[in-house]
Motif scaffolding. Structure first.
Motif, PDB file in Angstrom:
ATOM      1  N   GLY A 214       0.827  -1.202   0.000  1.00  0.00           N
ATOM      2  CA  GLY A 214       0.000   0.000   0.000  1.00  0.00           C
ATOM      3  C   GLY A 214       0.852   1.239   0.000  1.00  0.00           C
ATOM      4  O   GLY A 214       2.044   1.205  -0.342  1.00  0.00           O
ATOM      5  N   LYS A 215       0.255   2.362   0.419  1.00  0.00           N
ATOM      6  CA  LYS A 215       0.947   3.637   0.398  1.00  0.00           C
ATOM      7  C   LYS A 215       2.168   3.676   1.307  1.00  0.00           C
ATOM      8  O   LYS A 215       3.037   4.536   1.144  1.00  0.00           O
ATOM      9  N   GLU A 216       2.228   2.744   2.261  1.00  0.00           N
ATOM     10  CA  GLU A 216       3.390   2.707   3.153  1.00  0.00           C
ATOM     11  C   GLU A 216       4.652   2.265   2.428  1.00  0.00           C
ATOM     12  O   GLU A 216       5.770   2.448   2.931  1.00  0.00           O
ATOM     13  N   GLY A 217       4.482   1.682   1.253  1.00  0.00           N
ATOM     14  CA  GLY A 217       5.639   1.209   0.504  1.00  0.00           C
ATOM     15  C   GLY A 217       6.035  -0.197   0.916  1.00  0.00           C
ATOM     16  O   GLY A 217       5.295  -0.903   1.610  1.00  0.00           O
ATOM     17  N   PHE A 239      -1.607   0.815   8.559  1.00  0.00           N
ATOM     18  CA  PHE A 239      -1.432   2.092   7.862  1.00  0.00           C
ATOM     19  C   PHE A 239      -2.767   2.693   7.431  1.00  0.00           C
ATOM     20  O   PHE A 239      -2.808   3.582   6.583  1.00  0.00           O
ATOM     21  N   SER A 240      -3.814   2.198   8.073  1.00  0.00           N
ATOM     22  CA  SER A 240      -5.098   2.893   8.034  1.00  0.00           C
ATOM     23  C   SER A 240      -5.226   3.700   9.320  1.00  0.00           C
ATOM     24  O   SER A 240      -6.287   4.215   9.640  1.00  0.00           O
ATOM     25  N   TRP A 241      -4.115   3.738  10.088  1.00  0.00           N
ATOM     26  CA  TRP A 241      -3.937   4.552  11.290  1.00  0.00           C
ATOM     27  C   TRP A 241      -4.852   4.127  12.437  1.00  0.00           C
ATOM     28  O   TRP A 241      -5.438   4.954  13.122  1.00  0.00           O
ATOM     29  N   LYS A 242      -4.923   2.821  12.634  1.00  0.00           N
ATOM     30  CA  LYS A 242      -5.629   2.303  13.807  1.00  0.00           C
ATOM     31  C   LYS A 242      -4.688   2.422  15.014  1.00  0.00           C
ATOM     32  O   LYS A 242      -3.573   1.901  15.011  1.00  0.00           O
ATOM     33  N   TYR A 243      -5.166   3.108  16.041  1.00  0.00           N
ATOM     34  CA  TYR A 243      -4.343   3.382  17.229  1.00  0.00           C
ATOM     35  C   TYR A 243      -3.913   2.084  17.922  1.00  0.00           C
ATOM     36  O   TYR A 243      -4.695   1.153  18.054  1.00  0.00           O
ATOM     37  N   LYS A 244      -2.640   2.064  18.418  1.00  0.00           N
ATOM     38  CA  LYS A 244      -2.166   0.888  19.143  1.00  0.00           C
ATOM     39  C   LYS A 244      -1.621   1.222  20.525  1.00  0.00           C
ATOM     40  O   LYS A 244      -2.016   0.637  21.518  1.00  0.00           O
TER      41      LYS A 244
END
Length: 368
Positions: A214-217, A239-244
């Motif tokens: 994906g966009k993260e490469g 990389f859909s920015w789900k908080y961890k």
């Protein structure tokens, strides 16, 4: 009788001419042989000239003539490429050779067609297709994947005549979207690269990049220890920015960054693991500093600490080279000029005595 033989000779010559050279649409040509009398004229006229046509129809030989349309068609576009009009005596054979049309190839299996003309306004058609220009790179193939430049030895090109566009060194460790690709006849695949803003960066050999999910490469192995020094960055599960993980829980701790991603947004994200192999998520590399080893990075401190435990040693390095026992240091106060947040979860102080002599690294648990 003599006039009848003359007319027959003229008609036979007409058919010979028609089978060799087509007459363009709207034109009828009559010719004669050397056998004809000098008194017999050569007639060239437009079929649109109705008054003259009417006069010709008065002749029995003209009444026996038929019109044959021959057309060449661009089959893909559905448009004519040429139209030829032939005038042939009824019952005679018309032999037609398809034209060679520049930029097209003939699709109709037979390049020559023969027809016994038995009615007026007969029709012959030949189908063509446009010849695609020879392109060694092949056809454009839509792609859309994201690729990270992992080899600085591959430049990008503006075209397939190899006009230089960009140095691979400038693109190294950057991620782009490969909107399309070409399978070149030289055996290589070339990606057409665009950045996040849609700016085109040229064509690059696939050997210079690695494809990501994906966009993260692409995932790139890293295996370096990083100490988190900023509280401004959380970690993410994807990389859909789900908080961890909250930045407060990981700051001033050292992790192993097993891999990294060079996102198309321009940021690099590290994949963090603790000393037990537990994954802590992805974090922006700006949140920490890369260390030389498991000890993490040096953090300036300056606090005063008192040795309160005799059962610890100090170390000359983090390969655990013995320096001295805390039995000799017990009850004394030292200055911890700096400290290390080790990946094993322990904090080590770098201790100096009052004279400025270094005493080694000591586990903070031995101090107060």
């Amino acid at each position: 009788m003599k006039n009848r033989e003359l007319k027959s000779s003229i008609t036979r010559k007409l058919l010979v001419i028609m089978s060799v050279s087509p007459i363009m649409l709207g034109t009828v040509l009559y010719s004669q042989t050397a056998e004809a009398s000098s008194e017999t004229p050569v007639i060239s006229q437009s079929v649109e000239q109705e008054s003259q046509s009417a006069e010709l129809k008065g002749s029995s030989s003209v009444e026996d003539m038929c019109y044959v349309n021959v057309e060449g068609w661009d089959l893909q576009e559905g448009m004519p490429l040429y139209t030829d009009l032939y005038t042939v005596k009824k019952g005679e054979e018309l032999v037609y050779h398809a034209r060679e049309v520049e930029g097209y190839r003939l699709l109709t299996p037979e390049s020559t067609k023969k027809m016994i003309v038995d009615k007026n306004e007969a029709f012959i058609a030949f189908n063509y297709e446009k010849i695609k220009p020879e392109t060694p790179q092949g056809d454009y193939i839509a792609d859309g994947r994201y690729v990270t430049v992992t080899n600085s030895n591959y430049n990008t090109w503006s075209n397939f005549s190899w006009k230089y566009r960009q140095s691979g060194k400038d693109l190294y460790n950057k991620t782009f979207q490969a909107k399309g690709r070409y399978e070149h006849e030289n055996g290589a695949t070339y990606y057409s690269l665009y950045d996040e803003k849609g700016i085109w960066y040229g064509y690059i050999n696939e050997k210079g990049v690695k494809v990501g999910n994906g966009k993260e490469g692409a995932y790139i192995g890293y295996n370096k220890y990083v100490t988190i020094t900023s509280k401004s960055y959380n970690t993410w599960s994807n990389f859909s920015w789900k908080y961890k993980q909250s930045a407060d829980l990981i700051t001033n701790k050292t992790y192993l960054a097993k891999g990294k991603y060079h996102h198309i947004n321009g940021s690099t994200y590290l994949s963090l693991y603790d000393n037990q192999g537990t994954w802590y998520g992805y974090i922006n590399e700006k949140a920490g500093k890369v260390a030389n080893g498991k000890e993490g990075v040096y953090i300036a401190d300056g606090r005063k600490v008192k040795v309160v435990n005799k059962n610890y040693n100090t170390w000359s390095n983090f390969s655990w080279k013995y320096r001295q026992s805390t039995k000799n240091m017990y009850g004394k106060t030292y200055t911890a000029r700096g400290r290390y947040e080790h990946a094993n979860g322990t904090t080590y102080y770098s201790l100096f005595d009052n004279s400025g002599k270094w005493q080694g690294y000591l586990n903070s648990s031995a101090t107060k």
